[in-house]
Design a protein around this motif. Structure first.
Motif: not given
Length: 452
Positions: A315-326
């Motif tokens: 279930d590799h579900s990547p994103c940009t690092e800015d979306l891994k905030q909060g």
């Protein structure tokens, strides 16, 4: 005969066990398996002390190209898969834009994938409320299976994926049963989880433990039960993706025993991390369904060791690092995991818990190949594609950002020590990853086609 490649002296994992053997490869196929091969070869690999097994078939990968290629592209994603011991993957109908819900959108993805993949690849079609009349054209175009979400998907981006309602699920299952297609389902009850999330955030409850409590186990079980009920009514073949709880596995096991055509997968992150760990790891470990508490993970381990889970996916579900905030409720939900499937689970399941190595191969290769009708894949046997990985059980390493091939080099596994290592990945007889050289050569991945 002169072989293209001979793999000598490895511990070869066959269906019935492990034997020290040589493997001869010719014209991209396994041509000979013997105690000793004496003929010449263009290249010889000394596999002494290592396990030689079929490459992983990862049936749950999100590549975001076209449309969101800044999240992950075919080139970087397939590099990570190759480095992790995967030789074939099936790509989900989201998070690319537009979503793969009709033939035109599938063609965009097919065009984007050409000459970019380091491993073999195939595609899903999506089931959404607006495409019931497009399922047949997707099946005719060669998608390997279909995917829908019973959980809530909130996006205001045009062309993005949407979840099904019960009517769409029922009518979609009817049509897919006619087409003899598998429907893969993300199973969580959205009316409960979405309102619990609003309630928790309003009350300021946003810790890792709060997040898992906002998606309780019964919401997964309820959705699985409804999907199976619809399958009984329609005759549709089902596969339930990334299951996180023993309770849901037991529902699926009972349905299998009753003759329902349903299979189930889970993922390394559900076995390697707990909700308690997320307190330290943070939002990199956010996913849906959530990582469960340690007491619940222990029960899921029992299901895996007892043979009640059919196979494993990233279930590799990547994103940009800015979306891994909060906080856990605000950040993007998805774990970058394609590069750490085989080594991590071999360490945890085989080395630490004593799972037989041939049963491990069933979980990563043989079972998904059978379910997805890929007869040339998934097994070390004469005439099969020479999709082979070498795994050294005596090497250890620590996951570091600089060693990741993802476009966005973050992972919930950063800093984790793994006591096992993939040293070579061979795609149809071609070395595509070598531990010392890294990614080797140019992309040689081909489009997968299922045998019906």
């Amino acid at each position: 005969m002169k072989y293209d490649l001979i793999i000598k002296g490895g511990n070869v994992v066959l269906r019935d066990g492990v034997r020290q053997l040589d493997i001869g490869i010719k014209n991209e196929k396994i041509s000979c398996i013997a105690e000793e091969i004496t003929e010449d070869a263009t290249e010889v690999i000394d596999a002494a002390g290592q396990y030689v097994m079929p490459g992983m078939i990862d049936t749950h990968v999100h590549i975001s190209e076209p449309g969101r290629a800044e999240w992950e592209g075919f080139e970087t994603g397939s590099m990570a898969l190759a480095a992790g011991g995967t030789t074939s993957y099936v790509e989900m109908p989201l998070n690319a834009l537009p979503a793969t819900i009709n033939r035109d959108n599938l063609n965009l993805k097919l065009e984007a994938a050409v000459n970019q993949n380091y491993v073999d690849y195939g595609f899903y079609g999506g089931l959404v409320p607006e495409n019931l009349d497009k399922l047949e054209e997707l099946a005719d175009a060669g998608v390997l299976a279909f995917k829908c979400f019973m959980s809530d998907i909130t996006s205001d981006v045009p062309g993005d994926f949407t979840n099904v309602d019960d009517y769409t699920l029922y009518k979609g299952m009817q049509k897919l049963a006619e087409l003899d297609q598998i429907l893969c389902i993300h199973a969580e009850n959205p009316s409960v989880t979405s309102k619990l999330a609003v309630e928790f955030v309003r009350e300021g409850k946003t810790t890792a433990m709060d997040y898992v409590d906002s998606r309780p186990i019964f919401t997964e079980v309820d959705a699985v039960q409804r999907a199976i009920l619809f399958a009984k009514e329609t005759g549709c073949k089902l596969h339930i993706v990334h299951i996180s709880t023993s309770e849901a596995v037991q529902v699926i096991l009972k349905a299998q025993q009753e003759g329902v055509d349903v299979t189930v997968e889970s993922c390394p992150h559900y076995f390697s991390m707990t909700a308690e760990d997320v307190e330290q790891i943070g939002v990199k470990a956010k996913c849906q369904p959530p990582l469960r508490k340690a007491k619940d993970q222990a029960k899921l381990w029992d299901e895996l060791m007892n043979g009640n889970i059919n196979w494993l996916t990233s279930d590799h579900s990547p994103c940009t690092e800015d979306l891994k905030q909060g906080n856990l409720f605000e950040a993007w939900g998805g774990i970058s995991g394609a590069q750490n499937n085989v080594d991590l689970m071999f360490d945890l399941a085989v080395k630490q818990r004593g799972l037989a190595v041939n049963k491990f191969v069933d979980l990563i290769a043989t079972n998904p190949a059978a379910r997805f009708n890929l007869p040339n894949k998934g097994e070390i046997a004469v005439s099969k594609d020479a999709d082979i990985i070498l795994v050294d059980p005596n090497q250890s390493y620590t996951v570091k950002r600089e060693d990741l091939y993802y476009k966005n080099k973050h992972s919930a596994y950063e800093g984790r020590k793994i006591d096992c290592r993939v040293t070579k990945t061979i795609l149809r007889g071609n070395i595509v990853f070598d531990l010392n050289q890294g990614i080797v050569g140019t992309p040689k991945g081909k489009l997968l086609s299922a045998s019906k």
